[in-house]
Structures are given as C-alpha cells and as structure tokens.
Design a protein around this motif. Structure first.
Motif, short mmCIF file in Angstrom:
data_model
loop_
_atom_site.label_atom_id
_atom_site.label_comp_id
_atom_site.label_asym_id
_atom_site.label_seq_id
_atom_site.Cartn_x
_atom_site.Cartn_y
_atom_site.Cartn_z
N ASN A 44 0.84 -1.18 0.00
CA ASN A 44 0.00 0.00 0.00
C ASN A 44 0.88 1.24 0.00
OD1 ASN A 44 0.80 0.67 2.69
ND2 ASN A 44 -0.68 -0.82 3.47
N ASP A 45 0.26 2.42 0.00
CA ASP A 45 1.00 3.67 -0.10
C ASP A 45 0.95 4.45 1.21
OD1 ASP A 45 -0.20 4.00 -3.44
OD2 ASP A 45 1.77 3.33 -2.79
N THR A 46 0.88 3.75 2.34
CA THR A 46 0.65 4.44 3.61
C THR A 46 1.88 5.15 4.13
OG1 THR A 46 1.14 2.40 4.81
CG2 THR A 46 -1.17 2.85 4.26
N ILE A 47 3.09 4.71 3.78
CA ILE A 47 4.24 5.26 4.49
C ILE A 47 4.62 6.66 4.07
CG2 ILE A 47 5.22 2.98 4.89
CD1 ILE A 47 7.32 3.63 2.78
N ASP A 48 4.12 7.14 2.93
CA ASP A 48 4.53 8.47 2.50
C ASP A 48 3.42 9.50 2.59
OD1 ASP A 48 4.14 8.22 -1.10
OD2 ASP A 48 3.17 7.10 0.49
N THR A 49 2.39 9.23 3.40
CA THR A 49 1.25 10.14 3.45
C THR A 49 1.45 11.26 4.46
OG1 THR A 49 0.18 8.67 5.04
CG2 THR A 49 -0.39 8.38 2.72
N ALA A 50 2.28 11.08 5.47
CA ALA A 50 2.49 12.13 6.47
C ALA A 50 3.21 13.31 5.82
CB ALA A 50 3.31 11.59 7.64
N THR A 51 2.66 14.51 6.03
CA THR A 51 3.19 15.68 5.33
C THR A 51 4.59 16.05 5.80
OG1 THR A 51 2.09 17.12 6.94
CG2 THR A 51 0.90 16.63 4.91
N ASP A 52 4.96 15.66 7.01
CA ASP A 52 6.29 16.04 7.50
C ASP A 52 7.33 14.95 7.28
OD1 ASP A 52 5.31 14.22 9.33
OD2 ASP A 52 6.11 15.27 11.09
N THR A 53 6.95 13.87 6.60
CA THR A 53 7.89 12.78 6.34
C THR A 53 8.70 13.07 5.08
OG1 THR A 53 6.48 11.12 7.38
CG2 THR A 53 8.13 10.32 5.84
N VAL A 54 10.03 13.08 5.23
CA VAL A 54 10.88 13.32 4.07
C VAL A 54 11.56 12.03 3.60
CG1 VAL A 54 12.99 13.87 5.35
CG2 VAL A 54 12.60 14.92 3.12
N LEU A 55 11.64 11.04 4.50
CA LEU A 55 12.30 9.78 4.16
C LEU A 55 11.61 8.64 4.91
CD1 LEU A 55 14.74 8.29 2.84
CD2 LEU A 55 16.03 8.80 4.91
N ALA A 56 11.28 7.59 4.18
CA ALA A 56 10.64 6.44 4.81
C ALA A 56 11.08 5.16 4.12
CB ALA A 56 9.11 6.56 4.73
N ALA A 57 11.15 4.10 4.90
CA ALA A 57 11.48 2.78 4.37
C ALA A 57 10.44 1.78 4.86
CB ALA A 57 12.87 2.34 4.82
N GLU A 58 10.11 0.82 4.01
CA GLU A 58 9.14 -0.20 4.37
C GLU A 58 9.70 -1.58 4.05
OE1 GLU A 58 5.42 -0.98 1.98
OE2 GLU A 58 4.54 -0.07 3.79
N GLU A 59 9.92 -2.38 5.10
CA GLU A 59 10.36 -3.77 4.95
C GLU A 59 11.60 -3.86 4.04
OE1 GLU A 59 9.09 -6.53 6.56
OE2 GLU A 59 7.95 -5.06 7.71
N LEU A 60 12.54 -2.97 4.25
CA LEU A 60 13.71 -2.89 3.39
C LEU A 60 14.66 -4.05 3.66
CD1 LEU A 60 14.44 -0.73 1.29
CD2 LEU A 60 15.90 0.34 3.02
N THR A 61 15.01 -4.79 2.60
CA THR A 61 15.88 -5.95 2.72
C THR A 61 16.92 -5.94 1.62
OG1 THR A 61 14.14 -7.31 3.74
CG2 THR A 61 15.97 -8.48 2.71
N ARG A 62 18.17 -6.26 1.99
CA ARG A 62 19.24 -6.36 0.99
C ARG A 62 20.00 -7.66 1.24
NH1 ARG A 62 21.76 -6.89 -3.16
NH2 ARG A 62 23.26 -5.40 -4.02
N GLN A 63 19.98 -8.52 0.23
CA GLN A 63 20.69 -9.80 0.29
C GLN A 63 21.78 -9.82 -0.78
OE1 GLN A 63 17.26 -12.33 -0.28
NE2 GLN A 63 17.20 -12.85 1.90
N VAL A 64 22.89 -10.48 -0.47
CA VAL A 64 23.98 -10.63 -1.44
C VAL A 64 24.39 -12.10 -1.48
CG1 VAL A 64 24.83 -8.27 -1.11
CG2 VAL A 64 25.76 -10.12 0.29
N ASN A 65 24.94 -12.50 -2.61
CA ASN A 65 25.43 -13.87 -2.74
C ASN A 65 26.87 -13.96 -2.25
OD1 ASN A 65 23.05 -14.90 -3.92
ND2 ASN A 65 23.66 -14.05 -5.91
#
Length: 229
Positions: free
Chosen positions: A2-23
């Motif tokens: 969904n698009d809920t994480i960027d709706t707050a007017t004072d939010t300049v940066l947000a991450a949702e379930e951010l994952t980084r995998q490497v081999n």
C-alpha cells in the motif's frame, strides 16, 4: 504494497520492509533485514551499531545508491524502487547531499570548483556565487583556489560539507563524517554540520561510531545483525 508510508506531510524519508541480500560462497547473506522507519523533515538521526551490522548498506539503500532485494524507500515524496538509475541520479542531484569519511573531493578541482560542481550539474547560473557563500559559511573563503592535496583533512571535510549543503538538499546522508579527523577537528566539523542543519532545516541521516556525534542527533537508531534493535 500500500502507499501508507509516504502520506504524512512532515515525512521526508521512509522505508518499508527494506531488505538487501547478497550472494557469497557460503550462500545468500542478508545484510539489511526487513527495516522499516520514518524520518521527519529537519530531523537529525544517527545510525549506530557494531561493524558489519549493516549500517552503511542501509544508508546506501536510503540514499538510492544501492537497490534493495525487497521493500521500498520513499525519498522526498518519490518511490526510489519505481525509478530507473537515471531517475534516482536526478533525484539525488536535486534533493540529496552526501558527506563521506574519505571526503570524495575531485583531486583535479579546486575547493571552489568542487563546491560549484553540484550547482553546475543542476544548471544553476549562480554556481560560483553560491559556492563562494557556502565556503565562507564553513570558514574557507581564503582557501577557494586550493586543491584537495593542499588542504588538511579537516579543511577537506569542510569543503565536502559546503558541497553537500550548497544545493540546500532535503536530506543529507553522512557516512562516518568525522572518522578520519582528530578529536578537535571532528568537533568543529560536527558543530558546522548541525549549524547548517539548523539554518537550512535539512534532514540529517548519519552513520557513526562517534558517540559524541550520535548524541547530538535527535534520534539514535541501533542496528544489530541487519535489523533495527
């Protein structure tokens, strides 16, 4: 998603379930593991933790320098995961500043030319004037014609700060900004960093092992094993 994480007017940066995998030879390694966060406009946030906890990788993901395996980042109202590399580069040029431990100045350019660079890339006609003002703010008006090799470490980092703030970015990312500086010089650079944060209302997100630097931030996030503790 969904698009809920960027709706707050004072939010300049947000991450949702951010994952980084490497081999790796041992198989898949998860460097950043389902990190979610929200950072407000003008806020200062430190990311701390042991070496190998995933701090610098998280910073690179938040800044759009690296792409996540899954999850997403909203930076200045734009979903980085929906932008191609050109789009991410354009957003970084317009809305983001960077300060690194190793300064990352262009050796063949003077201090003035290094600070002018992001303004010139943005097509600004007042690049020279803006760069001179930025260097004056960090106390280096008398070093404008010096090349990086002619400057001390502290002076190089102050040039890097001037370059980072000259475009008045929405977010400044800093990776160990005092890591190569002695205590006194590091304290001066820290003071400049927060003075400029206050005057420009630029959001600061930094990775550091420096407890004094972290304590100056409004919020401290601790990473352990790729997750926020």
């Amino acid at each position: 998603m969904n698009d809920t994480i960027d709706t707050a007017t004072d939010t300049v940066l947000a991450a949702e379930e951010l994952t980084r995998q490497v081999n790796s030879p041992e198989g898949s390694l998860t460097i950043v593991d389902h990190v979610s966060l929200r950072i407000r406009e003008g806020e200062s946030v430190a990311i701390v933790g042991a070496s190998g906890a995933g701090k610098s990788t998280l910073l690179a993901l938040l800044a759009g320098l690296d792409s996540p395996t899954s999850g997403r980042v909203i930076l200045a109202g734009q979903d980085l995961t929906r932008l191609d590399e050109d789009g991410r580069a354009r957003l970084r040029a317009e809305r983001v500043g960077f300060v690194f431990q190793s300064f990352h100045l262009v050796p063949a350019l003077t201090a003035l030319e290094n600070v002018m660079l992001p303004l010139e890339l943005a097509g600004r006609r007042d690049a020279r004037e803006g760069a001179l003002q930025a260097l004056e703010r960090v106390g280096l008006r008398d070093r404008v014609g010096h090349y990086p090799r002619q400057l001390s470490g502290g002076e190089q980092q102050r040039v890097a700060l001037a370059r980072a703030f000259v475009t008045r970015p929405a977010v400044l990312f800093a990776d160990e900004p005092t890591g190569n500086l002695d205590t006194v010089t590091g304290a001066r650079v820290t003071q400049l960093l927060f003075d400029m944060n206050t005057s420009a209302r630029t959001t600061i997100v930094l990775v550091t092992h420096d407890r004094e630097l972290a304590s100056r931030c409004e919020r401290v996030l601790v990473m352990e094993g790729g997750r926020l503790a």
